[in-house]
Design a protein around this motif. Sequence first.
Motif, PDB file in Angstrom:
ATOM      1  N   THR A  37      19.264 -17.773  41.186  1.00 28.89           N
ATOM      2  CA  THR A  37      18.762 -18.432  42.396  1.00 28.89           C
ATOM      3  C   THR A  37      18.492 -17.384  43.472  1.00 28.89           C
ATOM      4  O   THR A  37      18.883 -16.227  43.349  1.00 28.89           O
ATOM      5  CB  THR A  37      19.771 -19.456  42.941  1.00 28.89           C
ATOM      6  OG1 THR A  37      20.887 -18.762  43.525  1.00 28.89           O
ATOM      7  CG2 THR A  37      20.273 -20.383  41.837  1.00 28.89           C
ATOM      8  N   GLY A  57      19.821 -31.097  40.186  1.00 30.50           N
ATOM      9  CA  GLY A  57      18.897 -30.000  39.944  1.00 30.50           C
ATOM     10  C   GLY A  57      18.441 -29.977  38.490  1.00 30.50           C
ATOM     11  O   GLY A  57      19.223 -30.268  37.574  1.00 30.50           O
ATOM     12  N   GLU A  58      17.218 -29.594  38.293  1.00 27.43           N
ATOM     13  CA  GLU A  58      16.639 -29.542  36.946  1.00 27.43           C
ATOM     14  C   GLU A  58      17.435 -28.621  36.021  1.00 27.43           C
ATOM     15  O   GLU A  58      17.535 -28.876  34.812  1.00 27.43           O
ATOM     16  CB  GLU A  58      15.194 -29.044  37.052  1.00 27.43           C
ATOM     17  CG  GLU A  58      14.468 -28.890  35.743  1.00 27.43           C
ATOM     18  CD  GLU A  58      13.095 -28.265  35.922  1.00 27.43           C
ATOM     19  OE1 GLU A  58      12.198 -28.618  35.129  1.00 27.43           O
ATOM     20  OE2 GLU A  58      12.900 -27.449  36.842  1.00 27.43           O
ATOM     21  N   SER A  59      18.012 -27.565  36.575  1.00 28.56           N
ATOM     22  CA  SER A  59      18.713 -26.564  35.772  1.00 28.56           C
ATOM     23  C   SER A  59      20.225 -26.609  35.953  1.00 28.56           C
ATOM     24  O   SER A  59      20.915 -25.618  35.695  1.00 28.56           O
ATOM     25  CB  SER A  59      18.191 -25.161  36.124  1.00 28.56           C
ATOM     26  OG  SER A  59      16.794 -25.082  35.923  1.00 28.56           O
ATOM     27  N   PRO A 117      20.324 -33.454  34.529  1.00 22.88           N
ATOM     28  CA  PRO A 117      19.358 -34.522  34.783  1.00 22.88           C
ATOM     29  C   PRO A 117      19.625 -35.760  33.932  1.00 22.88           C
ATOM     30  O   PRO A 117      19.466 -36.894  34.403  1.00 22.88           O
ATOM     31  CB  PRO A 117      18.022 -33.866  34.425  1.00 22.88           C
ATOM     32  CG  PRO A 117      18.221 -32.418  34.743  1.00 22.88           C
ATOM     33  CD  PRO A 117      19.644 -32.148  34.332  1.00 22.88           C
ATOM     34  N   VAL A 151      15.128 -35.614  40.318  1.00 24.50           N
ATOM     35  CA  VAL A 151      15.495 -34.307  39.760  1.00 24.50           C
ATOM     36  C   VAL A 151      14.678 -33.252  40.494  1.00 24.50           C
ATOM     37  O   VAL A 151      13.446 -33.283  40.478  1.00 24.50           O
ATOM     38  CB  VAL A 151      15.230 -34.258  38.249  1.00 24.50           C
ATOM     39  CG1 VAL A 151      15.538 -32.864  37.705  1.00 24.50           C
ATOM     40  CG2 VAL A 151      16.073 -35.310  37.521  1.00 24.50           C
ATOM     41  N   ILE A 152      15.369 -32.334  41.154  1.00 26.74           N
ATOM     42  CA  ILE A 152      14.704 -31.298  41.948  1.00 26.74           C
ATOM     43  C   ILE A 152      14.381 -30.110  41.049  1.00 26.74           C
ATOM     44  O   ILE A 152      15.283 -29.525  40.433  1.00 26.74           O
ATOM     45  CB  ILE A 152      15.583 -30.893  43.138  1.00 26.74           C
ATOM     46  CG1 ILE A 152      15.738 -32.096  44.089  1.00 26.74           C
ATOM     47  CG2 ILE A 152      14.990 -29.693  43.871  1.00 26.74           C
ATOM     48  CD1 ILE A 152      16.610 -31.858  45.280  1.00 26.74           C
ATOM     49  N   PRO A 153      13.109 -29.749  40.939  1.00 24.14           N
ATOM     50  CA  PRO A 153      12.697 -28.692  40.004  1.00 24.14           C
ATOM     51  C   PRO A 153      13.332 -27.348  40.330  1.00 24.14           C
ATOM     52  O   PRO A 153      13.564 -27.012  41.496  1.00 24.14           O
ATOM     53  CB  PRO A 153      11.176 -28.634  40.186  1.00 24.14           C
ATOM     54  CG  PRO A 153      10.791 -29.946  40.775  1.00 24.14           C
ATOM     55  CD  PRO A 153      11.948 -30.351  41.637  1.00 24.14           C
ATOM     56  N   GLN A 154      13.618 -26.596  39.280  1.00 23.36           N
ATOM     57  CA  GLN A 154      14.064 -25.197  39.390  1.00 23.36           C
ATOM     58  C   GLN A 154      15.253 -25.058  40.339  1.00 23.36           C
ATOM     59  O   GLN A 154      15.309 -24.121  41.148  1.00 23.36           O
ATOM     60  CB  GLN A 154      12.903 -24.316  39.840  1.00 23.36           C
ATOM     61  CG  GLN A 154      11.726 -24.327  38.871  1.00 23.36           C
ATOM     62  CD  GLN A 154      10.563 -23.486  39.343  1.00 23.36           C
ATOM     63  OE1 GLN A 154      10.272 -23.420  40.537  1.00 23.36           O
ATOM     64  NE2 GLN A 154       9.880 -22.829  38.418  1.00 23.36           N
ATOM     65  N   ARG A 192      19.052 -25.657  47.858  1.00 21.67           N
ATOM     66  CA  ARG A 192      17.798 -26.325  48.180  1.00 21.67           C
ATOM     67  C   ARG A 192      18.024 -27.430  49.221  1.00 21.67           C
ATOM     68  O   ARG A 192      17.713 -28.607  48.976  1.00 21.67           O
ATOM     69  CB  ARG A 192      17.188 -26.923  46.905  1.00 21.67           C
ATOM     70  CG  ARG A 192      16.819 -25.897  45.848  1.00 21.67           C
ATOM     71  CD  ARG A 192      15.628 -25.030  46.222  1.00 21.67           C
ATOM     72  NE  ARG A 192      14.425 -25.873  46.307  1.00 21.67           N
ATOM     73  CZ  ARG A 192      13.732 -26.278  45.247  1.00 21.67           C
ATOM     74  NH1 ARG A 192      14.102 -25.919  44.025  1.00 21.67           N
ATOM     75  NH2 ARG A 192      12.675 -27.033  45.407  1.00 21.67           N
ATOM     76  N   SER A 248      14.486 -35.692  49.974  1.00 26.76           N
ATOM     77  CA  SER A 248      14.760 -36.821  49.074  1.00 26.76           C
ATOM     78  C   SER A 248      15.617 -37.872  49.765  1.00 26.76           C
ATOM     79  O   SER A 248      15.358 -39.084  49.651  1.00 26.76           O
ATOM     80  CB  SER A 248      15.470 -36.323  47.809  1.00 26.76           C
ATOM     81  OG  SER A 248      14.665 -35.439  47.078  1.00 26.76           O
TER      82      SER A 248
END
Length: 243
Positions: free
Chosen positions: A136, A188-190, A196, A213-216, A225, A232
């Motif tokens: 990150t 988070g996506e990851s 997810p 789901v927040i990408p990356q 983030r 959201s």
Amino acid sequence: MSKPTVVLLHGVGLDHSMWEPTAALLADRFTVITPDLPGHGIRPPVSAGVTLADLADGVVGEIPVGSHLVGFSLGALVAQHVALRRPELVATLTSVSSVCERTAEERALVLDRLRTAEADFMASTAASLQRWFAGTDVDPVWVARTEATLLANDLGSFLNCYRVFATADAELGPDLGAIAVRALAVTGESDPGSTPEMTHRLAAALPDCRAVVIPQARHMLPVERPQALVDSLTTFLGECAHV
């Protein structure tokens, strides 16, 4: 005219300070309350055998009636318990990076992390930081602050609370369908722990819940983030206000 109240509940081993980036983005539109959970921050350590109900009972006094309740990780499980047992306090429920009805394999992974913490707390802390922040662009100052917060824990109290985090989703699972308020589930996506898939699982279990789901992004959405999380949340709350 008074602002709506948002109450933010932190994760295991952390404290209210993890919400600073998110709270700063909410402060112009909401009254923001960020209590420490029992056994965390300025609160006294908790004893062996502490339960999810104990953690919830220890924080409900700081949740005004009709609050928008937001919980992160362990705080999400606490928030879900409050929504079940004290629904008058909760106008909406948002679960951030929450686990939900872990599978046997998912349960084994978290219990393995608990055993690591029992055997070598420093190694456990290093593994958490790696899991949360690797790859990150989080400011190293925030990583260091998070590490300091984790290392400041009373070890016994941390382990007692982590055991709740590792097991309480099984206790909550059968009752999730009784949560009547509108809800949002964000991860988070990851995120390797609060995946997810779990967020979609939670959204399916609650009667009126949207999954985002927040990408990356990894686990520590409120730090990694905050703007995406607030976007959201405020979109969700805005829609609720116009129903």
